[in-house]
Structures are given as structure tokens and as C-alpha cells.
Scaffold this motif. Structure first.
Motif, PDB file in Angstrom:
ATOM      1  N   SER A  52       0.845  -1.192   0.000  1.00  0.00           N
ATOM      2  CA  SER A  52       0.000   0.000   0.000  1.00  0.00           C
ATOM      3  C   SER A  52       0.877   1.238   0.000  1.00  0.00           C
ATOM      4  N   ASN A 123      -5.096   2.474  -7.394  1.00  0.00           N
ATOM      5  CA  ASN A 123      -5.294   2.279  -5.958  1.00  0.00           C
ATOM      6  C   ASN A 123      -4.983   0.863  -5.477  1.00  0.00           C
ATOM      7  N   CYS A 125      -6.716  -1.810  -5.466  1.00  0.00           N
ATOM      8  CA  CYS A 125      -7.855  -2.142  -4.615  1.00  0.00           C
ATOM      9  C   CYS A 125      -7.797  -3.587  -4.115  1.00  0.00           C
ATOM     10  N   TYR A 167     -11.699   4.934 -10.774  1.00  0.00           N
ATOM     11  CA  TYR A 167     -10.672   5.922 -10.451  1.00  0.00           C
ATOM     12  C   TYR A 167      -9.970   6.472 -11.686  1.00  0.00           C
ATOM     13  N   SER A 247      -6.536   9.766   7.772  1.00  0.00           N
ATOM     14  CA  SER A 247      -6.293   9.575   6.342  1.00  0.00           C
ATOM     15  C   SER A 247      -7.617   9.394   5.600  1.00  0.00           C
ATOM     16  N   ARG A 249      -9.416   8.024   1.701  1.00  0.00           N
ATOM     17  CA  ARG A 249      -9.181   7.261   0.480  1.00  0.00           C
ATOM     18  C   ARG A 249     -10.202   7.678  -0.568  1.00  0.00           C
ATOM     19  N   ARG A 250      -9.891   7.384  -1.831  1.00  0.00           N
ATOM     20  CA  ARG A 250     -10.798   7.789  -2.910  1.00  0.00           C
ATOM     21  C   ARG A 250     -11.981   6.839  -2.997  1.00  0.00           C
ATOM     22  N   PRO A 252     -14.307   5.421  -1.101  1.00  0.00           N
ATOM     23  CA  PRO A 252     -14.362   4.164  -0.334  1.00  0.00           C
ATOM     24  C   PRO A 252     -15.766   3.563  -0.326  1.00  0.00           C
ATOM     25  N   PRO A 258      -9.543   0.667  -1.475  1.00  0.00           N
ATOM     26  CA  PRO A 258      -8.282   1.109  -2.088  1.00  0.00           C
ATOM     27  C   PRO A 258      -7.101   0.968  -1.134  1.00  0.00           C
ATOM     28  N   SER A 259      -5.912   0.749  -1.678  1.00  0.00           N
ATOM     29  CA  SER A 259      -4.707   0.612  -0.853  1.00  0.00           C
ATOM     30  C   SER A 259      -3.859   1.878  -0.875  1.00  0.00           C
ATOM     31  N   PHE A 261      -3.641   5.684   0.535  1.00  0.00           N
ATOM     32  CA  PHE A 261      -4.196   6.550   1.582  1.00  0.00           C
ATOM     33  C   PHE A 261      -3.642   7.963   1.434  1.00  0.00           C
ATOM     34  N   TYR A 262      -4.483   8.943   1.695  1.00  0.00           N
ATOM     35  CA  TYR A 262      -4.040  10.336   1.597  1.00  0.00           C
ATOM     36  C   TYR A 262      -4.092  11.001   2.960  1.00  0.00           C
TER      37      TYR A 262
END
Lengths: 264, 385, 138
Positions: A52, A123, A125, A167, A247, A249-250, A252, A258-259, A261-262
Motif C-alpha cells: 500500500s 489504488n 484495490c 478511479y 487519512s 481514500r478515494r 471508499p 483502495p490501498s 491513503f491520503y
């Protein structure tokens, strides 16, 4: 390769007993394979349960026109640049915050986030829709470490995966990649190009993981804004960061898990 | 029976060679596409399916519509369809052959197409689509050919054909359901992610296919001595009426859900199609044409006096054909990709070569249709004479 | 038989076309070209598997290598003689056989196996030339 060595020897042995002959079984199961040969993983290969990435947008200098991670990736992987949107191929690039997270719609946004360019890529996923729809398993989830991989040899170019990916992480080779001006001038000789008519995307640098290196984008970021690690390992750096920082994620809500993280 | 396709008037042969020429031109453009890549089309990273896949989708519907003849005739013993059912079955064969070709020309690596068989993947809807389409093609050509052969000899079709006929009824539903699943099972494409995608597909199929069949029946009556029967055509017209109204009803349901809930993602694609989004609206005129033409068609069909007037019925059938084609053969596929997953608008419009290749595929399908209809009509004339 | 004349002439023309390769090349044996082994390869002295076996089975071996590396991340091949090789068309196979034209293409031309798409993606001509140039010096 449908079976591992143990299964294979079992079937081969069994068919010998049944009179089919060991060699015949070899020809049937692995035509053109020599009896004693085998395939093993490289010793330097990095291992994980689920790879990730954490992208620390607080450190990212994307808004100051930094493109180091994308340039490094695209150069390493011979990603063609045709200089137009229609033929575009990209593995890692920037999108404004609002476009990256359409579900984070906010009428009044912090100045910091408003229009801020975010780094986006595949991502990887846990439940990748692209893998679910692929009719040939040309895109597949690698069992051992969760990478969503591409087998460019097998892809028939139906682009079902592009329709399925929520995505926009996938690109198609609309033209012969080697005719792109950047690949005419310079190519990384250690990595293949692609052929026209196949889909491509980020693979978390599987070719580098195999020789003990992390992804190229991670290496290229001087700000250390990209952090790579094993999500399955509670003691890993990524888990540590996610534990201590909020964090997102896009999308979710789509259940893809998704793997990437922002941190914002 | 095939020899019937080898004897024809000058007009027949001129038509055949015209289609061959069109096919040839399409083929030349396809060669160009093969060497240059699919970049020759208007498709892009954001709109990654275009005209080819849209035609495929539309034609699967046309193919499935044969069931609207098979079911009344074989299941409900509606004798009036006895003369026309073969036209429906052969239309299905021709439509499926075009479907296969459209998928083929849409592939980036067409020579690897057998990978779908070499690496069968049951979790992919496309794998199942291949199976149902191939099966439907086989069923219809076998059923059509054997029943026609029996008719020629003046005997009943062999007993083994009956189960195949019954099988072809759910099978027809399956081809369009599975095709709808190609779209309706994808997360993140709001316009497609709707449980009534399959019913919508079937409704529009049962309107468009029989509408085409009405036009073909008129044509057949004009150029041959075979008359499919006024009553059969009128029944078809009623089927088209119901199906088209259902189709529009379903479409209105989509609008209601999107615009009453006012969830932006659900509205965006529809906004793009009918009003334009972020200043982009290439498909807006087409979608309003769809609305107007569909309204004209339904109006003409719904009033018995107009429906029974064959000139007006012809216009109505044409209107249904055109409107369903715009809806499914353009709006549905392209609209689903707009906006893209980043909520940006990238527009799509087919290019010249793309249209020529499309025309080539249609020419090929029409060629198949012409030959099969020539045989069918030849037999009908022979039996009738 | 109706139109016997036309049919017989047609048959003769057809047979003529169908047997064209036989009477055109009849009696002449075209020898198969020998693949050229580079000096570098000679120095290494052996391929990943015995030469005779490689001649017959290299295509399957390449397929297995490809699937093992791409799909299973098994990037090391242990040969029947127990030696280990990195699975890489570009960096293992072509390191020795850097003379693609005289090693691969020549036989493939002869055997009519043209449809290989390996080189659409693999092989960098520049790098290959460098290898080929250094091989000259052996």
C-alpha cells in the motif's frame, strides 16, 4: 502455469502408475518443460501481505509545479507522451482535490485544499472491479501481495477494465507507443515498452520489488511525501502513519477498498 | 436452399455488389486502423468505448427481438406469425453476426481474441456475453434453416427442433440481459449503475427489432411475391407500441430518480446528454431528436387509425428505429463515460474512418441478411406458387 | 455432367495453382540456415538448457518464463542441470544472443514464423547494438 511443482509431480506420478507414462504427463501438463527444471522467486524480492501507499499531501509540492514522482515513473516505465489528451497514457499524475475526491464536496473549503493538486495513481484495490470484469485475466490481483497486475501479453484490448475502474487509473495504447516523441528520443533500456492496443497502468513497480527496491515514485520524492509499505503488517511504517494520522481514500463507498491513503 | 441466393434479378446483384463494395471500403479503413491503432477513432482515455460498442449494444437488442415473433407463434400458437417468423429469426442471425464484428473491430489486439476461450473467466460478464451470443446465433440459424427446409418439402419440422425453439425464448432474453450487465454492474458509472438497465434494454429491443421488421416486411412485399401478411404486421405494430411506451416509461423513471433525489452524480450524465455539462453538449441535438422522433412514433402508433394506415405505420416504424438507435447507439454508451471518474468532461464524436468501418460492418450484416432473406423468400414463393 | 468442359478446365487450373510450390521448387532442397552464435555466447559455452532441446522447445520455454515472471513473480529459473538464471528475455536471452537478425530472425524467416510480437515491446535496439559491438571484441 496451472499447478505448482508439488501438484504437478503428484499428477505426473499418478499418471505413470496408471500407465500413461511420466513423460506423457509432462508433455500434457507442461509441454516443453524439462523434468528437473523449476521456477523460484528471486532472493532479493521484497515481500508483503498487501502493498500500500500513503501519500502525505501536507508534504507534497505538487502545487509548486513539482512533478518529480510522475516524471521518474513515466521515464522508468517508458510511458509514451503524444502531447495530446486524446492519446494520453499516464500512470501517476495530478488532479485537483475536488476532482480527486468528488464525494468530499464542500461549498466552503480551506484555502489550503481548494484546487490543490493531488497525486493520483492506481489504488491497487483489495476488490478491484477491473480484475472482476477482465475476460482473459490479463489484469489480475497477485495473490501473494495484492498487487493489481497487468499481463500485457494476454490483454486483448477490449477496455472493459477502463469502464470498470472508478478511479480513471487505466490508459489504453491508442497508438504505437514507440512513435511517441519522448520514446523516440529516449527509452529506458531496462524496461519494455508496450504495444498498441493494450491497456496499461501503475503496477507499484513490481519489477523493482522483485529486485529489492521500492517504487520509483517513492524514491524520486525528495519530500518523502510518498510512503510505501505492507498494510497487513501492524508494525509497518504505513500502518504506523495511518494509526497516528487521519487519512482518506478515494471513493471508499464503492467497496473497492483502495490501498492508497491520503493525509490532508 | 442456398442456391436460391445465387439466382436473382439485376437489381439483386447490383445490391449485392454495392454491399460488397461498401464492405471493401470498410475493410480498407480497418486495415488502416490495424496498423495505426484505435487512435484512428474518436475514442480517448476518458471515453474508452464509442460507436463500435454502441452499435454492438443496439444490435444485440435487434437480435433479441426475434423472440417477439417466436413466442407468440410457437408458445401461444398465434398462426398469423407463421409466415413472418422466419424473417425475425434470420434478422437475429444477421444482427448477431454484426455484433461479433463490432466487438472484433473494437479490440485493440484482435488477433488475441481467442484468449477469451483459452483463459475462460466466469467472473467476467464479457465471457458470458460471448457464450450467450454464440449460442443464440447457433440456435437461430439451426431453427431458421431447418424449419424453412421442412416448409419447402411440405413436412413438419423435425421433432428435435421444438426443444431448441423453446430454448431460444429464454435465450433471447438472456443475450440482452447479459449485455445490460456489461454496464449495470460497474461501480462508479452512475448512469449505468441502475437495476432497470436490463428491462430498459429489453423494452427498447422489443421496440426497435419489430420496427425494423415492419420496414423489412414492407420491403419484402414490395420486391417479391411473398406477403408476410397485413395482420402479422399490425400485430407487430402493437408490440412496438407497447414496447416503446414501456421503454420511454423506464427512461422517465431514470429521470425521476436522478432529478428528484438531486444526487449530482446521478444527474450529471443525463444533464450532459440533454442540456450539456460544463459548456459541452455535442450530443444535445441528437438526444432531443430522439425525444421528438420517439414522440412522433408513439403518437402515430398509439392511434389505431394511423397505425392501420400502412404509409403512416412505415413512418412510425422508421421513427422508432431512429429514436431507439440514437438512444442506445449513441447516448447510452457515450453518456455513461461523461463525466469521467474525475468529474471532468471529455467529449466524443466518431471520426470519418470510424464511421466507414461501422458502415463496412453494417454492409456485411446486410449482406448476410440479404442472402438469408433471399433464400427464405425464394422458398416462400416456391411453396406459395 | 453439365458444363463438363468448363468444370474440367477449372479443375485443371485449380490443381495447377494448388501444386504450384511442388513443381516450382521440385527436387531443389533449400538448406535451413544456421543460427549464428556470438563470440560472447561461445565464451559462456552453454544455453539455459541443452542446445538440442532448446532448438525444439525454446518457444514453450519462453512462454513458461513469461507466465512465471509476469503472473507468479517467479523470476528465477532453475534449469535441469541445477543452474539458476534470471528470467528475462531482454537481459538473459538476448545478452548472449544479441545478434537477433542472425540468431532469431534468420530461422524464423525460413520457417515462416513472422508473427512474433516480442519486439514490439522488448529489446532496445541501441542497447543491443552496444552488446553486439562489445561481443565483436571477444
Amino acid at each position: 502455469m496451472g499447478c505448482n511443482r508439488r501438484e504437478f509431480l503428484k499428477i505426473a506420478g499418478l499418471s505413470t502408475l496408471l500407465g500413461a507414462g511420466g513423460n506423457a504427463a509432462f508433455e500434457l501438463l507442461r509441454p516443453g518443460a524439462l523434468e528437473a527444471s523449476e521456477f523460484v522467486e528471486g532472493k532479493r524480492s521484497l515481500e508483503a501481505g498487501r502493498w500500500s501507499m500513503v501519500i502525505d499531501m501536507r508534504k507534497c509540492l505538487g502545487e509548486r509545479n513539482c512533478t518529480k514522482c510522475m516524471d521518474a515513473c513515466h521515464e522508468t516505465h517508458n510511458v509514451p507522451d503524444f502531447g495530446n489528451r486524446k492519446d494520453e497514457v499516464k500512470w501517476i499524475w495530478k488532479e485537483p482535490f475536488e476532482n480527486t475526491f468528488p464525494d468530499q464536496e464542500n461549498e466552503f473549503q480551506t484555502e489550503e485544499l481548494e484546487g490543490k493538486p493531488f497525486v493520483v495513481l492506481c489504488n491497487h484495490c483489495e476488490h478491484p472491479p477491473c480484475v472482476r470484469v477482465c475476460p482473459t485475466q490479463a489484469t489480475f490481483k497477485r495473490k501473494k501481495d495484492g498487487l493489481v497486475m497487468m499481463d500485457y501479453h494476454r490483454c486483448i484490448g477490449c477496455r472493459f477494465c477502463m469502464a470498470a475502474c472508478p478511479y480513471g487509473s487505466r490508459s489504453f495504447n491508442w497508438r504505437i507507443p514507440r512513435t511517441a516523441h519522448n520514446l523516440q528520443q529516449h527509452r529506458n533500456p531496462e524496461y519494455p515498452t508496450r504495444t498498441k492496443g493494450v491497456v496499461e497502468k501503475c503496477t507499484f513497480c513490481d519489477e523493482r520489488l522483485a529486485v529489492g527496491l521500492g517504487p520509483k515514485c517513492v524514491e524520486a520524492c525528495d519530500e518523502k511525501a510518498l510512503i510505501f509499505g505492507d498494510l497487513d503488517d501492524p508494525k509497518s511504517v504505513v500502518r504506523e502513519i495511518i494509526r497516528n494520522n487521519y487519512s482518506i481514500r478515494r471513493k471508499p463507498e464503492l467497496g473497492t477498498n483502495p490501498s492508497v491513503f491520503y493525509l490532508i | 436452399m442456398l442456391e436460391k441466393a445465387l439466382r436473382g434479378t439485376k437489381t439483386y446483384w447490383a445490391w449485392i455488389f454495392f454491399l460488397l463494395a461498401l464492405f471493401g471500403v470498410g475493410f480498407l479503413f480497418y486495415m488502416k486502423q490495424l496498423s495505426y491503432g484505435l487512435g484512428i477513432t474518436g475514442m480517448s482515455r476518458d471515453v474508452s468505448w464509442g460507436f463500435y460498442v454502441a452499435q454492438f449494444t443496439y444490435l444485440v437488442g435487434v437480435a433479441a427481438s426475434a423472440v417477439m415473433l417466436v413466442m407468440p407463434y410457437y408458445l401461444h400458437n398465434y398462426k398469423k406469425f407463421g409466415r413472418i417468423v422466419i424473417l425475425g429469426e434470420f434478422l437475429a442471425v444477421s444482427a448477431v453476426s454484426m455484433c461479433v464484428l463490432f466487438i472484433f473491430v473494437d479490440l485493440g489486439q484482435p488477433f488475441r481474441v481467442m484468449n477469451v476461450v483459452l483463459h475462460p473467466t466466469p467472473n467476467s460478464v464479457m465471457f458470458w456475453d460471448m457464450i450467450v451470443l454464440m449460442g443464440y446465433f447457433t440456435l437461430n440459424i439451426i431453427i431458421g434453416w431447418t424449419t424453412l427446409g421442412a416448409e419447402r418439402k411440405g413436412v413438419k419440422p423435425a421433432a428435435w427442433v421444438k426443444p431448441l425453439i423453446y430454448l431460444s425464448i429464454p435465450w433471447a432474453v438472456s443475450i440482452h440481459t447479459v449485455t445490460a450487465f456489461l454496464y449495470s454492474g460497474l461501480p462508479g458509472r452512475h448512469m449505468w449503475l441502475t437495476a432497470i438497465m436490463a428491462p430498459r434494454f429489453l423494452a427498447s429491443a422489443f421496440a426497435s427489432g419489430p420496427a425494423i421488421l415492419i420496414l423489412l416486411a414492407f420491403l419484402v412485399r414490395k420486391i417479391s411475391r411473398f406477403d408476410p401478411g397485413t395482420e402479422a404486421i399490425q400485430t407487430l405494430a402493437k408490440i412496438v407500441t407497447y414496447a416503446m411506451i414501456t421503454n420511454i416509461f423506464f427512461f422517465v423513471l431514470e429521470f425521476f430518480t436522478a432529478f428528484y433525489s438531486r444526487i449530482p452524480g446521478h444527474m450529471h450524465s443525463l444533464q450532459y446528454l440533454f442540456a450539456g455539462l460544463d459548456g459541452h453538449g455535442k450530443l444535445v441535438p441528437f438526444m432531443w431528436t430522439f425525444v421528438v422522433v420517439a414522440a412522433i412514433g408513439i403518437f402515430l402508433l398509439i392511434i389505431p387509425r394511423f397505425r392501420q394506415n400502412e404509409n403512416l405505420l412505415g413512418i412510425a416504424a422508421l421513427a422508432i428505429f431512429i429514436s431507439t438507435w440514437i438512444d442506445k447507439g449513441m447516448g447510452l454508451v457515450v453518456g455513461g463515460f461523461i463525466p469521467n471518474p474525475f468529474e471532468e468532461v471529455t467529449e466524443y464524436f466518431p471520426t470519418g474512418p470510424e464511421l466507414m468501418i461501422t458502415l463496412g460492418v453494417y454492409a456485411c450484416g446486410l449482406l448476410v441478411l440479404t442472402i438469408l432473406y433471399k433464400v427464405a423468400i425464394g422458398v416462400k414463393e416456391e411453396v406459395g406458387a | 455432367m453439365y458444363d463438363a468442359g468448363k468444370i474440367i478446365i477449372g479443375l485443371i487450373v485449380f490443381l495447377g495453382f494448388a501444386t504450384f510450390p511442388i513443381w516450382h521448387d521440385g527436387g531443389k532442397a533449400v538448406s535451413a540456415p544456421e543460427p549464428e552464435i556470438t563470440a560472447y555466447a561461445k565464451k559462456i559455452g552453454h544455453c539455459v538448457e541443452p542446445e538440442k532441446w532448446m532448438r525444439a522447445n525454446h518457444m514453450q520455454l519462453l512462454d513458461h518464463w513469461r507466465d512465471a515472471a509476469v503472473r507468479e513473480d517467479k523470476r528465477v529459473y532453475v534449469s535441469s542441470t541445477g543452474e539458476e538464471y534470471d528470467i528475462s528475455l531482454q537481459n538473459t536471452c538476448l545478452r548472449c544472443h544479441s545478434n537477433k537478425e542472425k540468431f532469431c530472425d534468420r530461422c524464423h524467416q525460413f520457417a515462416g514464423v513472422h508473427e512474433l510480437y516480442c519486439w514490439d515491446c522488448h529489446l532496445e535496439s541501441k542497447e543491443m547494438k552496444k552488446w553486439a559491438a562489445t561481443d565483436e571484441s571477444f
